[in-house]
Every structure is written in structure tokens, then in C-alpha cells.
Design an enzyme around this catalytic site. Structure first.
Site, PDB file in Angstrom:
ATOM      1  N   ASP A 179       1.318  -1.011  -0.010  1.00  0.00           N
ATOM      2  CA  ASP A 179      -0.450  -0.008  -0.062  1.00  0.00           C
ATOM      3  C   ASP A 179       1.109   0.903   0.091  1.00  0.00           C
ATOM      4  OD1 ASP A 179       0.667  -0.227   2.754  1.00  0.00           O
ATOM      5  OD2 ASP A 179      -0.796  -1.236   3.577  1.00  0.00           O
ATOM      6  N   ASN A 223      -7.604  -3.242  14.881  1.00  0.00           N
ATOM      7  CA  ASN A 223      -9.085  -3.446  13.918  1.00  0.00           C
ATOM      8  C   ASN A 223      -9.437  -4.516  12.618  1.00  0.00           C
ATOM      9  OD1 ASN A 223      -7.916  -2.224  11.094  1.00  0.00           O
ATOM     10  ND2 ASN A 223      -9.818  -0.639  11.089  1.00  0.00           N
ATOM     11  N   HIS A 260      -7.015  -4.902  10.291  1.00  0.00           N
ATOM     12  CA  HIS A 260      -7.256  -4.238   8.622  1.00  0.00           C
ATOM     13  C   HIS A 260      -5.650  -5.376   8.317  1.00  0.00           C
ATOM     14  CE1 HIS A 260      -5.305  -0.352   9.225  1.00  0.00           C
ATOM     15  NE2 HIS A 260      -3.939  -1.241   9.532  1.00  0.00           N
ATOM     16  N   GLU A 262      -9.625  -2.248   4.849  1.00  0.00           N
ATOM     17  CA  GLU A 262     -10.482  -1.948   5.968  1.00  0.00           C
ATOM     18  C   GLU A 262     -11.681  -2.242   6.697  1.00  0.00           C
ATOM     19  OE1 GLU A 262      -9.016   0.292   8.078  1.00  0.00           O
ATOM     20  OE2 GLU A 262      -8.653   2.108   7.884  1.00  0.00           O
TER      21      GLU A 262
HETATM   22  C1  F6R Z   1       1.343  -1.108   5.665  1.00  0.00           C
HETATM   23  C2  F6R Z   1       0.249  -2.222   6.555  1.00  0.00           C
HETATM   24  C3  F6R Z   1      -0.655  -2.021   7.672  1.00  0.00           C
HETATM   25  C4  F6R Z   1      -0.048  -2.269   9.209  1.00  0.00           C
HETATM   26  C5  F6R Z   1      -1.388  -2.347  10.062  1.00  0.00           C
HETATM   27  C6  F6R Z   1       0.061  -2.968  11.253  1.00  0.00           C
HETATM   28  O1  F6R Z   1       1.801  -1.555   4.788  1.00  0.00           O
HETATM   29  O2  F6R Z   1      -0.506  -3.040   4.893  1.00  0.00           O
HETATM   30  O3  F6R Z   1      -2.294  -2.902   7.563  1.00  0.00           O
HETATM   31  O4  F6R Z   1       1.150  -3.765   8.741  1.00  0.00           O
HETATM   32  O5  F6R Z   1      -1.805  -1.117   9.928  1.00  0.00           O
HETATM   33  O6  F6R Z   1       0.472  -1.388  11.521  1.00  0.00           O
HETATM   34  P1  F6R Z   1       1.745  -1.638  12.672  1.00  0.00           P
HETATM   35  O7  F6R Z   1       2.623  -2.670  12.162  1.00  0.00           O
HETATM   36  O8  F6R Z   1       2.616  -0.340  12.358  1.00  0.00           O
HETATM   37  O9  F6R Z   1       1.372  -1.659  13.738  1.00  0.00           O
END
Ligand code: F6R
Length: 237
Positions: A67, A136, A138, A143
Site C-alpha cells: 500500500d 481493527n 485490517h 479496512e
Molecule cells: C502497512 C500495512 C498495514 C500495517 C498495519 C499495522 O503497509 O499494510 O496493514 O501492517 O496498519 O501497522 P503497525 O505494524 O505499524 O502496527
């Protein structure tokens, strides 16, 4: 699903780095699906060490990131392209031209998303997809929703995601409200998936994702349907 619970983040990072390095040793031109954020950061540090010790060679590896924030370019230090350069690509022998991240500055998101899906298909799909998981549930920026989205798409980030990610920005107002994210079809089409989860705050949602019903309200739950998922996790803080 294989679940490896470790004693702390350091060990989680080491185990994850071993899995990724093993993939690259087995197939030197592996297509790696990569994630950003705090979950894989430690794994990237370990991989840099392994590279410097001659234990892994990225010269033939191709990477596609999950992403990118919509509106942020490679030079913006909050963009995911910038993150990848800083935390991995600038320190190993991967060919930068074979590292792909969605173009956050695109004027035509719809076309960019289609081109990204086509790219993944042309590369022959992803050999190993690294994932983190949001508070959450995701994965990528898929989401919680009423349905699963298959392809790469422009997402409006949830308030809770903006709040969670504001820790990386000077203020919450600076967090982009939209992102381009790979969809669940590309993620689930990966031959192997490595999900890295760390922290007490994610323990309950991870248990629901692994053991509860498969539902788009908890996007990570769809991983139950994939035949080769390894979860490396630690909950000590
Ligand atoms: C980032 C991504 C997100 C993160 C998720 C957890 O490329 O795809 O899904 O993996 O938001 O973020 P952290 O690891 O910072 O808790």
C-alpha cells in the site's frame, strides 16, 4: 495456519527474518509482497544484518508493496516508498527498479490500481506476502467493511487507523485520509503468507481473526481460508 508465539518483539523479528531469508535462498528471484509499519521494521533490520553477513542475497528479488498513502510521493518522509528505502532497500543489494510501491501521486487512481494488479499478475503472483495487522484487524489497508474487496483500490482510511498512524506524524491532521491498497485477491493469491503481530493491544483481535468467523468486518479473518499462513506473534507489551 502455523502460529509461532515468541517471547518478545526481538525474537518475532528474528523468526520472521529467517522465514523471509529462507524463501529467498530457496528461490533467488522470489516475488516478495512487503508491508510497512512497526510490525516488520525489526525484521527488516535483521535482514540487513543477514545481508551484511553474506547470509542472504537480494540481487534477483522483486518486491511489491501492499500500500501507499494517496497524495504522498517518494520524497515525502511519511510515504511508504520512503519507509521501504530507509528501512530496507537502501541497505541491501535489491535492484531498486524491481521494487514496486503503488504511486501515491497518481492523477488517475483507478488506472494505477488496475496497472498494479496487472503488474502482480505479470510477475507471476507473489511467492511470500508479509503482512502486519491493524488494531481493527485490517491487512494492507483493507479496512473492516460489509464486503471483501478483491483488487487494488483507493481506500478511505478509518478514523481509528488515522488515529493509530498519527504516532508517526507531527499531528493527526497530517495523516492522509486515503490510501491505495492491494486487495484481498492478490494477498490471498500469494503462495505463502507471513503475518507479523506484536503487542498486547492486538492479542484479542488476532485471536478473533484466527479462531472466529471469517467476516469482512475483520479483514484478517480471511487468512483462515489460505492454505499456507504463518503467524509470528508476541504480546509482551
Ligand atoms: C502497512 C500495512 C498495514 C500495517 C498495519 C499495522 O503497509 O499494510 O496493514 O501492517 O496498519 O501497522 P503497525 O505494524 O505499524 O502496527
Amino acid at each position: 495456519m502455523k502460529i509461532i508465539e515468541t517471547k518478545n518483539y526481538q525474537e518475532t523479528s528474528l523468526v520472521a527474518a529467517d522465514i523471509l531469508a529462507e524463501q529467498v535462498r530457496k528461490k533467488e528471484n522470489s516475488v516478495l509482497g512487503l508491508a510497512t509499519g512497526s510490525s516488520p521494521e525489526g525484521m527488516y533490520s535483521e535482514l540487513i544484518k543477514m545481508y551484511k553477513n553474506g547470509e542472504v542475497d537480494f540481487s534477483k528479488v522483486i518486491s511489491v508493496n501492499l500500500d501507499e498513502y494517496f497524495g504522498l510521493g517518494p520524497d515525502n518522509n511519511q510515504s511508504y516508498r520512503y519507509f521501504m528505502n530507509k528501512h530496507l532497500f537502501d541497505h541491501v543489494n535489491i535492484r531498486k527498479e524491481y521494487t514496486y510501491v503503488p504511486d501515491g501521486l497518481t492523477k488517475n487512481p483507478e488506472q494505477e490500481c488496475k496497472a498494479y494488479d496487472q503488474l502482480i499478475e505479470d510477475l507471476g503472483g507473489i511467492d511470500l506476502q508479509v503482512l502486519g495487522m491493524g488494531l481493527n484487524g485490517h491487512i494492507g489497508f483493507n479496512e473492516p467493511a460489509d464486503y471483501f474487496t478483491a483488487g487494488t483500490h483507493l481506500v478511505c482510511l478509518e478514523e481509528s487507523t488515522i488515529e493509530a498512524n498519527s504516532r508517526f506524524f507531527a499531528s493527526k491532521e497530517e495523516v492522509p485520509t486515503k490510501a491505495l491498497s492491494m486487495g484481498l485477491k492478490s494477498i490471498l493469491s500469494a503462495k505463502k503468507i507471513l503475518l507479523i503481530v506484536h503487542g498486547k493491544a492486538k492479542q484479542e483481535i488476532l485471536m478473533k481473526a484466527i479462531h472466529g468467523p471469517v467476516t469482512p468486518q475483520l479483514p484478517a479473518s480471511i487468512l483462515q481460508l489460505h492454505p499456507n499462513v504463518t503467524v509470528v506473534c508476541s504480546f509482551n507489551e
